[in-house]
Design a protein around this motif. Structure first.
Motif: not given
Length: 707
Positions: A312-313, A327-336, A374-380, A398-403
């Protein structure tokens, strides 16, 4: 979509088949019942016993405020999830997601059938489809439930198999393309009724008012109960939850400092490609038996496993160069998360020295492992306009955060405790209660990025807490009570970091409460009032006298908070066909001990976030037997609050209405929420994320078939 509908139809048919066959047999004998909406007013939406004290007890004998919201009120209000019932509980208002403000304090814990193990982790809200009633014990509940917030606890009591054959199906429709179907069946498996069953299935889909959003929820619930001996029963239950929320990992809508929304409440920082998915399962077994007529014993085990996946953004506040852009950042998170709990309780009534003692003893154990990847994409990440949001540019985030590598935080918690309480009947009119509990806990947190561990902390401690009270009944239908109870909570596991100065001793608290409970005119009028004072100490704050260590701000247990308040609850038959339910809560929560210039979490200055001084709710229902219909009207008022950033959360008042009509073969509910389409904030959050808007006017219809 067609395979899904086919599967749902098959599930409903499967659930319905056993009960339907028995229903058809009953019709052949001329025993069919007709659905009616009348004859319910004098039931007062109440139960005569609660298990919130780990054994069946009359609320009149409990020296603390108790509320029980039962299935009749769920049905009459069309309640779907936990947030729909908060307005019925004095002293409780929404905070965020499933969290509430409870007597001034933020509270995120929930219990199921008296045990820890909430399958709705993180940012999901408990559903009510498989819940029979919700029990609320106000004030410290540590004697029976262990460490927790001093505001109180909410206990969800599950539906269980019944000896009586029944089938219920509900078809739902409404605003925002809401459509749903559910069915549940229960009854005996064998002629003697030694084994009984319950099967249930639930599906609902809708496109909520926030842009880009779509919700789909599925619940499968099954249970079997076996009479093992005279007065003994073993109940086995399994529940599966599957929810998908498109673009609905929601934050709020930005506001100015006076609490005015800066744009439409439909605004959403999420793209259509954003999502939150919850997959969870819960299994439990409970054995209860009577040993003679004076001793009862029960034991339970509960296991749950859940995974919440979200992309999510996240809004990060206004762009200083352009106040129309967020302003926004993109977050990719998994919570088991997974948890396992055990409990056992024994109750014995014993005559000693001419007085009856009700001894209660029990113990519980809980283990939970929670992981956040958790990984957070802040740039771009593209900013989003408030006035004219254009979506699509964030679809590739999402694709850019995957790196990026995941940062992994693993939290392991252990809780175990034992309690003993004695309720002494000095006379028929005077009860004394005294209890003691021992708790031991252990928390550990490990943080790593890739194969590199960046932090590790562990802390273990134990504590003893006490509870005492008295109940005086000048007459059978009036109960005066006073109580004193203690609470403690382990500090947040992440705060036990040695760089921050940890480990730290737990937060402690105590409450003084006095009140009156009544069941006048043969129970047709229930009026309860309570006054309380809660003192909470040892709250962590940043210590301004010390420098950061490895970039971590040092903490110190230098906080104290005092919460004072008054609550009133009324349920009454105004006439044989007219019932009224009303509640009011006053609360004043202030920081009474701190270091100048430092703030306690969830507080601004000396005030707590989302803690209103005044909260009022009501619901009234009038039934007209001649036309087999019932008309209901309700409302809620919450006074001014502040957000976590100190922005005003404006007061609001909203109203609801419904009509229930008996059709002979079914029952039809027509309900409208937020009758006058009021724009309001249900709660505040932060200046970067805004306030959580309340729902605009919505319509709901349910066709209910019951056999």
């Amino acid at each position: 979509m067609l395979p899904l509908k086919t599967a749902l139809a098959a599930a409903v048919a499967f659930v319905s088949a056993p009960a339907l066959a028995q229903e058809q047999s009953a019709q052949a004998r001329g025993e069919a019942d007709e659905i009616t909406v009348t004859g319910r007013a004098q039931r007062l939406y109440r139960v005569e016993q609660t298990t919130v004290g780990k054994s069946a007890e009359d609320p009149m004998n409990i020296p603390q405020a108790v509320q029980v919201i039962n299935a009749d009120l769920f049905a009459d209000q069309g309640a779907r999830d936990a947030t729909d019932i908060y307005r019925n509980i004095s002293g409780v208002t929404a905070f965020s997601y499933a969290g509430v403000t409870f007597r001034g304090f933020r509270q995120d814990q929930s219990f199921y059938d008296g045990q820890r193990g909430n399958p709705f982790i993180g940012f999901s809200v408990p559903q009510l489809f498989n819940i029979e009633r919700v029990e609320v014990l106000k004030g410290p509940a540590g004697l029976f439930f262990g460490p927790g917030s001093p505001g109180g606890i909410i206990n969800y009591v599950s539906k269980i198999p019944s000896d009586k054959t029944g089938l219920r199906a509900v078809i739902t429709g409404g605003t925002y393309d809401r459509i749903g179907i559910s069915a549940e069946a229960t009854g005996p498996v064998d002629r003697q009724g030694v084994v009984t069953y319950r099967l249930g299935g639930f599906y609902e889909s809708m496109d909520p008012y926030r842009r880009n959003t779509q919700n789909k929820s599925r619940i499968g619930d099954a249970g079997i109960a076996i009479k093992t001996n005279e007065g003994g029963k073993l109940t086995l239950q399994a529940t599966l939850y599957d929810s998908t929320y498109q673009a609905n990992r929601l934050r709020g809508v930005l506001v100015d400092d006076r609490g005015n929304f800066l744009t439409s409440i439909r605004w959403n920082a999420n793209e259509k490609t954003d999502f939150l998915r919850l997959r969870s399962e819960a299994y439990q077994a409970r054995y209860a038996t009577a040993i003679g007529d004076r001793v009862t014993f029960d034991a339970g085990v509960r296991y749950f496993k859940a995974t919440e996946t979200q992309q999510y953004h996240e809004p990060r506040g206004l762009d200083p160069a352009n106040p129309d852009l967020v302003r926004r950042e993109f977050r990719d998170q998994i919570r088991p998360v997974d948890g396992l709990s055990f409990m056992a309780n024994l109750t014995a009534r014993v005559d000693l020295l001419g007085m009856e003692h009700k001894f209660q003893a029990g113990g519980d154990w809980y283990r939970e492992t929670s992981i956040l990847r958790s990984r957070i994409l802040r740039a771009g990440v593209t900013s989003l306009s408030l006035s004219n949001p254009v979506y699509g540019s964030g679809a590739g985030d999402a694709a850019r955060a995957a790196s990026l590598p995941f940062t992994v935080t693993e939290t392991r918690s252990r809780r175990k405790g034992a309690y003993l309480q004695d309720q002494i009947s000095i006379t028929d009119a005077l009860l004394l209660v005294a209890g003691v509990r021992y708790d031991k806990f252990e928390d550990g947190v490990t943080t790593s990025t890739g194969a590199t561990v960046s932090g590790r902390s562990r802390y273990a401690d134990n504590d003893v807490t006490f509870r005492g009270g008295a109940v005086f009944k000048p007459r059978r239908d009036v109960s005066l009570y006073a109580s004193w109870s203690q609470s403690f909570e382990p500090q947040a596991a992440a705060d036990q970091n040695r760089d921050a100065g940890g480990p730290f001793a737990p937060i402690t608290g105590n409450q003084l409460e006095g009140g009156v409970k009544t069941q006048l005119f043969g129970g047709r009028l229930q009026a309860n009032a309570a006054a309380y004072r809660i003192l909470r100490k040892n709250i962590l704050q940043v210590d301004p006298t010390r420098s950061p260590v490895n970039g971590v701000d040092p903490l110190a247990p230098i906080g104290e908070v005092t919460s004072k308040g008054f609550e009133f609850d009324l349920t009454t038959d105004l006439t044989p066909n007219w019932v009224l339910l009303a509640n009011y809560g006053y609360n004043d929560t202030r920081i009474t001990g701190t270091v100048p210039g430092q703030a306690i979490t969830n507080a601004v200055g000396d005030r707590f976030a989302n803690a209103p001084k005044h909260q009022l709710g009501f619901w009234t229902r009038y039934q007209v037997p001649a036309i087999r219909a019932a008309f209901a009207f309700g409302g809620e008022h919450v006074s001014r609050r502040i957000s976590l950033s100190g922005q005003t959360v404006k007061p609001y008042t909203v109203f609801d209405a419904s009509i229930t009509k008996g059709l002979g073969f079914a029952e039809l509910l027509l309900r409208v929420d937020n009758l006058f389409d009021t724009v309001y904030a249900a709660s505040g959050f932060s200046a970067q994320s805004g306030h959580f808007p309340g729902e605009p006017r919505t319509f709901l219809t349910e066709l209910r078939l019951r056999f």
